[in-house]
Write a protein that holds these residues in place. Structure first.
Motif, PDB file in Angstrom:
ATOM      1  N   LEU A  48     -68.005  44.021 -48.662  1.00  0.00           N
ATOM      2  CA  LEU A  48     -69.450  43.982 -48.931  1.00  0.00           C
ATOM      3  C   LEU A  48     -70.251  43.951 -47.628  1.00  0.00           C
ATOM      4  CD1 LEU A  48     -69.357  41.300 -51.787  1.00  0.00           C
ATOM      5  CD2 LEU A  48     -69.117  43.778 -52.002  1.00  0.00           C
ATOM      6  N   ASN A  49     -69.698  44.547 -46.582  1.00  0.00           N
ATOM      7  CA  ASN A  49     -70.335  44.625 -45.267  1.00  0.00           C
ATOM      8  C   ASN A  49     -70.526  43.263 -44.614  1.00  0.00           C
ATOM      9  OD1 ASN A  49     -71.291  46.405 -43.255  1.00  0.00           O
ATOM     10  ND2 ASN A  49     -73.412  45.903 -43.760  1.00  0.00           N
ATOM     11  N   THR A  50     -69.639  42.313 -44.957  1.00  0.00           N
ATOM     12  CA  THR A  50     -69.726  40.982 -44.349  1.00  0.00           C
ATOM     13  C   THR A  50     -68.366  40.292 -44.470  1.00  0.00           C
ATOM     14  OG1 THR A  50     -71.032  38.938 -44.313  1.00  0.00           O
ATOM     15  CG2 THR A  50     -70.416  39.793 -46.479  1.00  0.00           C
ATOM     16  N   SER A  51     -68.267  39.126 -43.871  1.00  0.00           N
ATOM     17  CA  SER A  51     -67.038  38.331 -43.993  1.00  0.00           C
ATOM     18  C   SER A  51     -67.128  37.481 -45.262  1.00  0.00           C
ATOM     19  CB  SER A  51     -66.870  37.426 -42.764  1.00  0.00           C
ATOM     20  OG  SER A  51     -65.733  36.611 -42.890  1.00  0.00           O
ATOM     21  N   CYS A  52     -66.140  37.622 -46.138  1.00  0.00           N
ATOM     22  CA  CYS A  52     -66.141  36.920 -47.422  1.00  0.00           C
ATOM     23  C   CYS A  52     -64.963  35.951 -47.489  1.00  0.00           C
ATOM     24  CB  CYS A  52     -66.038  37.905 -48.575  1.00  0.00           C
ATOM     25  SG  CYS A  52     -67.396  39.105 -48.656  1.00  0.00           S
ATOM     26  N   THR A  53     -65.216  34.767 -48.031  1.00  0.00           N
ATOM     27  CA  THR A  53     -64.166  33.758 -48.171  1.00  0.00           C
ATOM     28  C   THR A  53     -64.190  33.192 -49.585  1.00  0.00           C
ATOM     29  OG1 THR A  53     -64.328  33.120 -45.841  1.00  0.00           O
ATOM     30  CG2 THR A  53     -63.264  31.558 -47.332  1.00  0.00           C
ATOM     31  N   LEU A 210     -69.857  34.827 -50.103  1.00  0.00           N
ATOM     32  CA  LEU A 210     -69.963  36.248 -49.793  1.00  0.00           C
ATOM     33  C   LEU A 210     -70.988  36.494 -48.694  1.00  0.00           C
ATOM     34  CD1 LEU A 210     -69.818  37.750 -53.406  1.00  0.00           C
ATOM     35  CD2 LEU A 210     -67.952  37.044 -51.895  1.00  0.00           C
ATOM     36  N   GLY A 211     -71.050  35.588 -47.735  1.00  0.00           N
ATOM     37  CA  GLY A 211     -71.971  35.758 -46.616  1.00  0.00           C
ATOM     38  C   GLY A 211     -73.419  35.616 -47.034  1.00  0.00           C
TER      39      GLY A 211
END
Length: 353
Positions: A48-53, A210-211
């Protein structure tokens, strides 16, 4: 007879010993399982164009890892469905259909309807047909710049969420010059769907990040609350304005500091005003919206709307929505350009350690 008694005592002692050993094994197993149940297992990846945890608690490490792998697969399936830049996605096909009807998934229809509803709620300030403008500004590119005025002027007439016509699962853009961009609502929708997926898998304790879009399932496995930090604008994630407890809830932050560039001494951010084609102007740098779990898509859109409206109008809108939707548990915090934070009564942001 004496020998028989000795044998009997031995058997009894042996049986007692075995029973004690069995009890010890069972106690150890219970303690081990209890200890494992409180362990949190996380997985981080770029999507999703970001760092997701995503973090799961209350499960064995193997079971948690299997579910996390599936969860990221689900996340990418939604991205491949809703992204305007993924060739072949539902949104890509709509934007490149030249005004022809395109059949899409039920999920895409659901997000589009939510985006249209947010456009109506905001009086058009939130508009998911800004895709052409988003492409021009190219905030996610390596070298963004201010588009030529004539290109902005040419794109503006097509920016109108009312150009989206939905008939069953078929979507048509009445103006072929329009283009849909779900960047202001898709991550929230995906967070909601991921929470549903985790619960379907039996997860009772989880946090999805999700950032900027956070959603929690239950509390932590040990019964304590999840804690979410509110980032200080322009601090590069190194400073917090405060933190808030979040159990079975969602919290979304939108800020003009997230994606921007400077040109000729002017800072341009990614939240575009559909009336002007330029970054929206207000007295706010960031907005955080909180609600009960399942409302992340709504919070995603609302945080962007409030960022554009400015502090006073945004506060009025949130208070109005609190009365209209009491079960949603809406709360908000607004950070202005003086680095001052104002929050609704139930937000309860605590000072960071």
């Amino acid at each position: 007879m004496k020998r028989l008694r000795k044998i009997t005592r031995y058997i009894r002692r042996s049986a007692l010993f075995k029973a004690l050993i069995l009890i010890m094994i069972l106690v150890f197993a219970i303690i081990t399982q209890t200890g494992c149940s409180n362990k949190e297992v996380s997985k981080t990846d770029f999507a999703l164009n970001t760092s997701c945890t995503i973090t799961v608690g209350g499960m064995s490490e193997k079971e948690a890892n299997d579910i996390l792998t599936e969860a990221f697969d689900v996340m990418r399936q939604y991205e491949d469905m809703l992204s305007r830049t993924v060739e072949g996605s539902d949104i890509y096909r709509i934007n490149n259909a030249g005004g022809e009807a395109v059949e899409v998934s039920d999920e895409t229809i659901e997000v589009l309807r939510q985006g249209i509803a947010m456009g109506e709620l905001s009086g058009g300030r939130f508009d998911i047909t800004v895709g052409r403008l988003t492409d021009m500004w190219n905030f996610t590119g390596e070298d963004p710049s201010v588009p030529p005025q004539e290109e902005i002027d040419a794109a503006l007439p097509a920016v109108d969420y009312r150009n989206i016509h939905i008939d069953g699962n078929k979507v048509t853009l009445a103006d072929p010059g329009a283009a849909i961009d779900l960047g202001g609502i898709a991550k929230g929708y995906i967070a909601d769907k991921l929470a549903e997926f985790l619960m379907d898998k039996g997860v009772e304790s989880a946090v999805i990040n999700l950032g900027g879009n956070v959603e929690t399932v239950g509390a932590k496995a040990d019964g304590s609350s999840w804690t979410v930090g509110i980032e200080r604008p322009y601090s590069d994630r190194t400073e917090l304005m405060g933190k808030v407890s979040l159990d079975d809830g969602t919290l979304v932050t939108s800020g003009i500091y997230e994606r921007n560039f400077e040109e000729d001494g002017v800072l341009y951010h990614h939240v575009l005003d559909p009336d002007t084609g330029y970054p929206a102007e207000s007295d706010l740098e960031a907005v955080t919206i909180m609600a009960v779990r399942g409302n992340s898509a709504f919070c995603d859109g609302l945080s962007t709307v409030c960022l554009m409206l400015g502090k006073d109008e945004a506060m009025h809108l949130v208070e109005q929505l609190q009365e209209e939707y009491p079960d949603m548990g809406l709360e908000a915090a607004f950070i202005d350009k003086e680095d001052e934070m104002v929050q609704t009564e139930g937000m309860d942001i605590q000072a960071a350690d």
